[in-house]
Design an enzyme around this catalytic site. Sequence first.
Site, short mmCIF file in Angstrom:
data_model
loop_
_atom_site.label_atom_id
_atom_site.label_comp_id
_atom_site.label_asym_id
_atom_site.label_seq_id
_atom_site.Cartn_x
_atom_site.Cartn_y
_atom_site.Cartn_z
N CYS A 67 -3.95 23.30 -34.88
CA CYS A 67 -3.24 23.42 -33.60
C CYS A 67 -4.18 24.14 -32.64
CB CYS A 67 -1.93 24.19 -33.77
SG CYS A 67 -1.07 24.48 -32.19
N CYS A 78 4.37 28.09 -29.60
CA CYS A 78 4.60 27.63 -30.97
C CYS A 78 4.32 28.79 -31.92
CB CYS A 78 3.71 26.43 -31.30
SG CYS A 78 1.93 26.81 -31.34
N GLY A 106 -0.99 17.94 -33.80
CA GLY A 106 0.22 17.30 -33.28
C GLY A 106 1.02 16.58 -34.33
N ARG A 107 1.19 17.21 -35.50
CA ARG A 107 1.88 16.61 -36.65
C ARG A 107 1.27 15.26 -37.02
NH1 ARG A 107 6.75 18.41 -33.87
NH2 ARG A 107 7.32 16.24 -33.46
N ASP A 140 6.39 12.77 -37.78
CA ASP A 140 5.40 13.54 -38.55
C ASP A 140 4.64 12.59 -39.46
OD1 ASP A 140 3.95 15.35 -40.07
OD2 ASP A 140 5.61 16.79 -40.22
N ARG A 142 1.67 13.57 -41.00
CA ARG A 142 0.72 14.36 -41.75
C ARG A 142 0.75 13.97 -43.24
NH1 ARG A 142 2.43 20.30 -39.94
NH2 ARG A 142 4.48 19.25 -40.06
#
Length: 292
Positions: A67, A78, A106-107, A140, A142
């Site tokens: 991030c 965040c 950003g996921r 998401d 990831r």
Amino acid sequence: MSSPSRAPVQNEPDRLAAQTEHQLTRRGSELRVRVVEFDDRGAAGHALLFGDPEVHSDPLVRIHSRCLYGDALESQDCDCGPELQLAMNRIQSEGVGVLIYLEQEGRGAGLITKAKGLRITQLRRVDTYASYRILAVEDDTRCYRQAAEFLAALGPGSVRLLTNNPGKAQALRRSGLAVTPVPLTTVPRSARALAYLEAKRRLGGHRLPSRLAWRVAIWGRRILGTAMVGGALAAPFFAGREVVVASQSVVLMAWMLTHPAAATAWIRSRTAIRRLSGPHRRARASATAEQM
């Protein structure tokens, strides 16, 4: 020139350790660290091995997705930066652990998509999950399989995973690891951070306090800080010098409690000044001793 070493590390952990081992200074002390790189299957990143986690029975592990805003720019919108700092503090206190830093901004959607999503979030007053759906992007994407396989190959059969995300623990368990989740609780530093944490709790399944619980905790801390300051400021009118000194200490503690980010920066600056001025003070003391 040879290319950087990459995972899987099953065949060359000793060679990688010899090539990358060095000392890292953090918070006034040194940590021995080794670095391993992996970039296949869409999960580019690095594993940082602090101490000897491969021979530790139950090391601390943090799997952290990049991030830029939170980790490097210290964004207060965040919890990414505070989570990373808290995880590293715990690893450093034990002197052993693993930080896996994944290039999954950003996921997993990337920085540009993340920025577009944040713009929609602010213009339409929706959460980041809704903004991604507006952009026709998955919530998401990831992937933790690479990290899980790396840890399984590393050696320890069980780990303590520093996370609020059950998905990370599940990925490690699928690789045969025994996982004990260790929560990372950080206080939201802005209204946007509070909204983001609530969205992660409701929509992302993260194990976090509710919005109401956060508000109660934040206001409770503010009330406590105000009461401490009020009592300390009133002390000089009713007590002697010792109590006044104690009250000043209370004021400082209350300020640090209610302004953690500013207090951390102040402590770091004071520490840096002491380190820089230390040699000069010793030199002056030595010169004074020689003149006597």
